[in-house]
Design a protein around this motif. Structure first.
Motif, PDB file in Angstrom:
ATOM      1  N   ILE A   1      43.437  47.154  39.463  1.00  0.00           N
ATOM      2  CA  ILE A   1      43.656  48.519  39.960  1.00  0.00           C
ATOM      3  C   ILE A   1      44.292  49.347  38.850  1.00  0.00           C
ATOM      4  O   ILE A   1      45.292  48.942  38.247  1.00  0.00           O
TER       5      ILE A   1
ATOM      6  N   GLU B   1      39.441  51.013  41.248  1.00  0.00           N
ATOM      7  CA  GLU B   1      39.489  49.577  41.496  1.00  0.00           C
ATOM      8  C   GLU B   1      38.274  48.899  40.881  1.00  0.00           C
ATOM      9  O   GLU B   1      37.136  49.282  41.134  1.00  0.00           O
ATOM     10  N   TYR B   2      38.518  47.914  40.034  1.00  0.00           N
ATOM     11  CA  TYR B   2      37.453  47.109  39.448  1.00  0.00           C
ATOM     12  C   TYR B   2      37.455  45.753  40.142  1.00  0.00           C
ATOM     13  O   TYR B   2      38.485  45.064  40.152  1.00  0.00           O
ATOM     14  N   VAL B   3      36.324  45.367  40.714  1.00  0.00           N
ATOM     15  CA  VAL B   3      36.244  44.131  41.495  1.00  0.00           C
ATOM     16  C   VAL B   3      35.134  43.242  40.959  1.00  0.00           C
ATOM     17  O   VAL B   3      34.011  43.702  40.732  1.00  0.00           O
ATOM     18  N   SER B   4      35.462  41.975  40.751  1.00  0.00           N
ATOM     19  CA  SER B   4      34.468  40.962  40.414  1.00  0.00           C
ATOM     20  C   SER B   4      34.431  39.971  41.564  1.00  0.00           C
ATOM     21  O   SER B   4      35.410  39.255  41.813  1.00  0.00           O
ATOM     22  N   LYS B   5      33.331  39.953  42.288  1.00  0.00           N
ATOM     23  CA  LYS B   5      33.226  39.112  43.477  1.00  0.00           C
ATOM     24  C   LYS B   5      33.094  37.645  43.094  1.00  0.00           C
ATOM     25  O   LYS B   5      32.871  37.297  41.940  1.00  0.00           O
TER      26      LYS B   5
ATOM     27  N   SER C   1      38.286  38.406  41.380  1.00  0.00           N
ATOM     28  CA  SER C   1      39.428  39.108  40.786  1.00  0.00           C
ATOM     29  C   SER C   1      39.322  40.616  40.981  1.00  0.00           C
ATOM     30  O   SER C   1      38.233  41.164  41.118  1.00  0.00           O
ATOM     31  N   THR C   2      40.486  41.279  40.960  1.00  0.00           N
ATOM     32  CA  THR C   2      40.551  42.730  41.144  1.00  0.00           C
ATOM     33  C   THR C   2      41.569  43.325  40.186  1.00  0.00           C
ATOM     34  O   THR C   2      42.652  42.766  39.996  1.00  0.00           O
TER      35      THR C   2
ATOM     36  N   LYS D   1      38.476  32.817  49.514  1.00  0.00           N
ATOM     37  CA  LYS D   1      39.760  33.512  49.545  1.00  0.00           C
ATOM     38  C   LYS D   1      40.819  32.476  49.907  1.00  0.00           C
ATOM     39  O   LYS D   1      40.916  32.051  51.048  1.00  0.00           O
TER      40      LYS D   1
ATOM     41  N   LYS E   1      44.944  40.993  40.414  1.00  0.00           N
ATOM     42  CA  LYS E   1      44.880  39.855  41.322  1.00  0.00           C
ATOM     43  C   LYS E   1      43.706  39.003  40.864  1.00  0.00           C
ATOM     44  O   LYS E   1      42.563  39.459  40.909  1.00  0.00           O
TER      45      LYS E   1
END
Length: 363
Positions: free
Chosen positions: A159, A131-135, A156-157, A258, A174
């Motif tokens: 997977i 999972e790559y997540v950018s807060k 964004s995320t 969110k 997402k």
């Protein structure tokens, strides 16, 4: 284990760190977990090193070791670091990569190669995912195992399963991301979102899919096939400098880090193919965020506020519906949120106040 670990190269030379990456040696796992606790300033370095190891090992697991070594040598000769990616230029000049020396890569090739060829032969039932997540408030750039370059916008995320690149190249998004796809006609690249699936061979395109906001795909070059899930899986081909938008009829009443989707998800506008928007400097508005720009072109305040909320990691709400319909055209790069709001209100009259953690916009 008393090395200073100043670089990723140092970490990737350490066999205990390789064991930590593989999560199979309990003693090494505990050692590095304790190391992170005792050295919190090293945590970003550790995370980057784990990520680099994952990319290298995944590549090794899908091709011959000697071939991968040749590719790696070529890749490392012109690689360097860039947290924010510029779109000026073409091809791989869109992105700059994190530098690893050949000597460090060789260590990984030897160690990872040993583990690959000597791993148990039993098939693993569970498919693992990365999972790559950018807060909110940040943007990230990274490379997928096949060489595809990705920029991930705030909030964004993505997977990716560990089977990526074998028989398919499918990811799940997402939020918003820009892709420069490594060409492979035998293995199409597919981005899945709630409303659209976007299929490409070798191309550069942007996909935007935030909850409660319009879903949009913008193509810079190449060719993509968009499958509209809520329109009987109708397929639409996009050509360079075209985009397709799929908007929900309902609008989110507030913009927060969110954002909740509107209650009526079935009431949707018909998807429309139209040209991308060009800014005064010739750049494409839909991907201005990759250059660290916020670009608005006759956008409503209601559509702008969710972008500001993610960009600056704040909660923003309206206390009047009238202000939501104000439209603005502007481009910002390094301005703070207060500066952005003050510039916007020079063209349309509104006020705002900061109530602690929430910014309230009023007439």
């Amino acid at each position: 284990m008393h090395q200073p670990y100043l670089t990723i190269k140092d970490l990737l030379k350490d066999e205990s760190f390789i064991n930590f990456c593989r999560r199979q040696n309990e003693r090494d796992i505990k050692h590095w977990e304790q190391f992170i606790i005792e050295n919190p300033d090293k945590k970003p370095l550790i995370e980057e090193a784990v990520h680099e190891y994952t990319l290298l090992f995944t590549a090794l697991a899908n091709a011959d070791l000697e071939e991968q070594m040749q590719k790696l040598r070529f890749k490392m000769e012109d690689a360097d670091t860039a947290p924010v990616v510029s779109l000026h230029g073409s091809g791989k000049n869109f992105f700059r990569r994190f530098r690893l020396t050949i000597s460090a890569a060789a260590v990984i090739l030897i160690v990872a190669g040993y583990f690959f060829w000597n791993r148990p032969t039993e098939a693993t039932a569970t498919v693992k995912e990365t999972e790559y997540v950018s807060k909110h408030g940040e943007r990230k750039s990274f490379q997928l195992p096949d060489g595809t370059q990705v920029s991930l916008n705030a909030g964004s995320t993505i997977i990716v399963s560990d089977t990526y690149g074998q028989s398919t190249r499918e990811i799940y998004l997402k939020g918003e991301a820009f892709f420069e796809v490594q060409q492979n006609k035998q293995v199409p690249f597919i981005v899945h979102t709630n409303d659209m699936d976007v299929k490409a061979l070798g191309t550069a395109f942007n996909v935007r899919s935030y909850n409660g906001e319009k879903t949009e795909t913008s193509l810079l070059h190449g060719l993509v096939e968009v499958t509209l899930k809520k329109d009987n899986n109708r397929k639409v081909l996009l050509h360079p400098d075209e985009k397709i938008s799929w908007s929900t009829a309902g609008k989110a009443t507030t913009a927060v880090p969110k954002i909740s989707p509107p209650a009526n998800l079935e009431a949707i506008d018909q998807p429309v193919v139209k040209p991308v928007k060009k800014l005064d400097d010739g750049s494409v508005k839909e991907v201005a965020w990759i250059e660290n720009k916020l670009a608005f072109d006759d956008d409503s305040f209601e559509d702008i506020v969710p972008q500001l909320a993610r960009w600056y990691n704040v909660e923003i709400v309206f206390d009047t519906d009238e202000v939501k319909q104000y439209h603005f055209t502007a481009t910002f790069k390094k301005e703070k949120l207060d500066q952005v709001l003050n510039i916007l209100r020079t063209s349309r009259s509104f006020k705002y106040r900061n109530d602690g953690k929430v910014i309230v916009i009023t007439k």
